[in-house]
Design an enzyme around this catalytic site. Sequence first.
Site, PDB file in Angstrom:
ATOM      1  N   ASP A  22      32.762  74.227  16.518  1.00 45.22           N
ATOM      2  CA  ASP A  22      33.678  74.416  17.644  1.00 45.22           C
ATOM      3  C   ASP A  22      33.482  75.797  18.267  1.00 45.22           C
ATOM      4  O   ASP A  22      33.119  76.750  17.576  1.00 45.22           O
ATOM      5  CB  ASP A  22      35.124  74.257  17.136  1.00 45.22           C
ATOM      6  N   GLY A  23      33.744  75.865  19.563  1.00 48.00           N
ATOM      7  CA  GLY A  23      33.744  77.173  20.239  1.00 48.00           C
ATOM      8  C   GLY A  23      32.571  77.402  21.181  1.00 48.00           C
ATOM      9  O   GLY A  23      32.405  78.514  21.687  1.00 48.00           O
ATOM     10  N   ARG A  35      29.395  76.170  30.543  1.00 45.13           N
ATOM     11  CA  ARG A  35      29.607  75.610  29.195  1.00 45.13           C
ATOM     12  C   ARG A  35      28.305  75.116  28.555  1.00 45.13           C
ATOM     13  O   ARG A  35      28.105  75.239  27.352  1.00 45.13           O
ATOM     14  CB  ARG A  35      30.632  74.470  29.266  1.00 45.13           C
ATOM     15  N   HIS A  39      26.591  75.139  24.682  1.00 44.34           N
ATOM     16  CA  HIS A  39      26.091  73.989  23.910  1.00 44.34           C
ATOM     17  C   HIS A  39      24.619  74.201  23.524  1.00 44.34           C
ATOM     18  O   HIS A  39      24.203  73.860  22.426  1.00 44.34           O
ATOM     19  CB  HIS A  39      26.256  72.692  24.712  1.00 44.34           C
ATOM     20  N   SER A  67      32.632  63.848  19.480  1.00 49.31           N
ATOM     21  CA  SER A  67      33.706  62.989  18.960  1.00 49.31           C
ATOM     22  C   SER A  67      33.988  61.828  19.915  1.00 49.31           C
ATOM     23  O   SER A  67      33.590  61.865  21.088  1.00 49.31           O
ATOM     24  CB  SER A  67      34.989  63.806  18.788  1.00 49.31           C
ATOM     25  N   SER A  68      34.695  60.823  19.416  1.00 48.00           N
ATOM     26  CA  SER A  68      35.045  59.710  20.311  1.00 48.00           C
ATOM     27  C   SER A  68      35.909  60.213  21.464  1.00 48.00           C
ATOM     28  O   SER A  68      35.894  59.652  22.549  1.00 48.00           O
ATOM     29  CB  SER A  68      35.746  58.576  19.557  1.00 48.00           C
ATOM     30  N   GLU A  69      36.642  61.315  21.228  1.00 49.53           N
ATOM     31  CA  GLU A  69      37.492  61.882  22.284  1.00 49.53           C
ATOM     32  C   GLU A  69      36.656  62.663  23.313  1.00 49.53           C
ATOM     33  O   GLU A  69      37.081  62.848  24.446  1.00 49.53           O
ATOM     34  CB  GLU A  69      38.554  62.812  21.680  1.00 49.53           C
ATOM     35  N   LEU A 133      17.160  67.815   1.954  1.00 48.95           N
ATOM     36  CA  LEU A 133      18.496  67.823   2.558  1.00 48.95           C
ATOM     37  C   LEU A 133      18.771  66.526   3.326  1.00 48.95           C
ATOM     38  O   LEU A 133      17.902  66.040   4.051  1.00 48.95           O
ATOM     39  CB  LEU A 133      18.580  69.009   3.540  1.00 48.95           C
ATOM     40  N   ARG A 196      42.348  72.676  12.716  1.00 46.32           N
ATOM     41  CA  ARG A 196      42.660  71.235  12.782  1.00 46.32           C
ATOM     42  C   ARG A 196      41.454  70.457  12.276  1.00 46.32           C
ATOM     43  O   ARG A 196      40.329  70.937  12.342  1.00 46.32           O
ATOM     44  CB  ARG A 196      42.869  70.803  14.248  1.00 46.32           C
ATOM     45  N   LEU A 197      41.703  69.194  11.861  1.00 44.24           N
ATOM     46  CA  LEU A 197      40.577  68.337  11.472  1.00 44.24           C
ATOM     47  C   LEU A 197      40.066  67.507  12.642  1.00 44.24           C
ATOM     48  O   LEU A 197      38.954  66.980  12.609  1.00 44.24           O
ATOM     49  CB  LEU A 197      40.968  67.420  10.311  1.00 44.24           C
ATOM     50  N   SER A 198      40.887  67.367  13.688  1.00 41.75           N
ATOM     51  CA  SER A 198      40.469  66.666  14.912  1.00 41.75           C
ATOM     52  C   SER A 198      39.746  65.343  14.641  1.00 41.75           C
ATOM     53  O   SER A 198      38.676  65.088  15.193  1.00 41.75           O
ATOM     54  CB  SER A 198      39.592  67.571  15.781  1.00 41.75           C
TER      55      SER A 198
HETATM   56  C1  FPP Z   1      32.685  72.089  20.472  1.00 43.04           C
HETATM   57  O1  FPP Z   1      32.745  73.174  21.359  1.00 43.04           O
HETATM   58  C2  FPP Z   1      31.343  71.574  20.445  1.00 43.04           C
HETATM   59  C3  FPP Z   1      30.966  70.362  20.926  1.00 43.04           C
HETATM   60  C4  FPP Z   1      31.920  69.423  21.558  1.00 43.04           C
HETATM   61  C5  FPP Z   1      29.564  69.929  20.910  1.00 43.04           C
HETATM   62  C6  FPP Z   1      28.733  70.354  19.749  1.00 43.04           C
HETATM   63  C7  FPP Z   1      27.322  70.240  20.172  1.00 43.04           C
HETATM   64  C8  FPP Z   1      26.331  71.089  19.833  1.00 43.04           C
HETATM   65  C9  FPP Z   1      26.497  72.144  18.847  1.00 43.04           C
HETATM   66  C10 FPP Z   1      24.974  71.017  20.449  1.00 43.04           C
HETATM   67  C11 FPP Z   1      24.194  69.798  20.244  1.00 43.04           C
HETATM   68  C12 FPP Z   1      24.204  69.265  18.861  1.00 43.04           C
HETATM   69  C13 FPP Z   1      23.101  68.936  18.163  1.00 43.04           C
HETATM   70  C14 FPP Z   1      23.237  68.263  16.847  1.00 43.04           C
HETATM   71  C15 FPP Z   1      21.752  69.234  18.651  1.00 43.04           C
HETATM   72  P1  FPP Z   1      33.690  73.093  22.625  1.00 43.04           P
HETATM   73  O2  FPP Z   1      32.866  72.720  23.802  1.00 43.04           O
HETATM   74  O3  FPP Z   1      34.853  72.205  22.369  1.00 43.04           O
HETATM   75  O4  FPP Z   1      34.131  74.585  22.707  1.00 43.04           O
HETATM   76  P2  FPP Z   1      35.524  75.157  23.233  1.00 43.04           P
HETATM   77  O5  FPP Z   1      36.585  74.624  22.312  1.00 43.04           O
HETATM   78  O6  FPP Z   1      35.334  76.618  23.109  1.00 43.04           O
HETATM   79  O7  FPP Z   1      35.671  74.688  24.655  1.00 43.04           O
END
Ligand code: FPP
Length: 245
Positions: A22-23, A35, A39, A67-69, A133, A196-198
């Site tokens: 997250d983040g 954003r 990512h 996530s599904s959300e 792994l 949170r576990l979200s």
């Molecule tokens: C949460 O941050 C992160 C995600 C919803 C996406 C996670 C995806 C990656 C790490 C990149 C691609 C993954 C792989 C396996 C190659 P957020 O966007 O909710 O951040 P925020 O809460 O700060 O807005």
Amino acid sequence: MLDASAKQRFGALPAHIAIIMDGNGRWAQSRGLPRIAGHREGAEAVRRAVEGCREMGVSYLTLFAFSSENWKRPASEVDDLMGLLRLYLRREINELARNGVRLKIIGDRSRLSNDITDLINQGEERTRHNSGLTLTIAISYGAQAEIVQAVRRIAAAHKRGEIELEEIDERLFSGYLYTSELPDPDLLIRTSGEQRLSNFMLWQAAYAELLFMDVFWPDFDKNCLQWAIDQFGARERRYGATTSA
Ligand code: FPP
């Protein structure tokens, strides 16, 4: 110093680490970037986490990527995330295969585009016999939906006369989850400070140690992983029993 297998024997090294990454958005925002930049850096952190887990002797790493959300996010961000996953699956599969990593994707595949499901199938097939792994990536995943699909399939099997009611217990139920081949996570990390576990691994995390880290996912590096493992090693796991004398 204990080596990896000794650490795992003594319980200091988690066999299975699950991470809510997250983040990414806040990381980008704090730098005045879009954003997607967060990512992209998040995908780099995925590489570091996989490498770190391999080096430290962790057997299972499970990452919550979509996530599904997350389908409710603006279409442009969903496209960006799907694009990154596509790129990751295309580019990393050789490296994963070479490093003995076994890849597994969990989640509702029916919502993914055909080319992504093809890449997933190819990636899983190519790495199926690897014994290093096990990297599990949760895409279009929601724990409540996972539990509901398990209930439906068990009910259908019962209706067909294949399962007696008395046979339904925790072990049988676990076998109907997407994670049927994985042990439950020992350590569940969430980055970015949220606690949170979200809707992530709600069943499987029953006895996991939870660790909430004040670092945005794109900044997660091997030091963060080592710190998390050290924190895990310092905790006492009792599984509902009393403290050992
Ligand atoms: C949460 O941050 C992160 C995600 C919803 C996406 C996670 C995806 C990656 C790490 C990149 C691609 C993954 C792989 C396996 C190659 P957020 O966007 O909710 O951040 P925020 O809460 O700060 O807005």
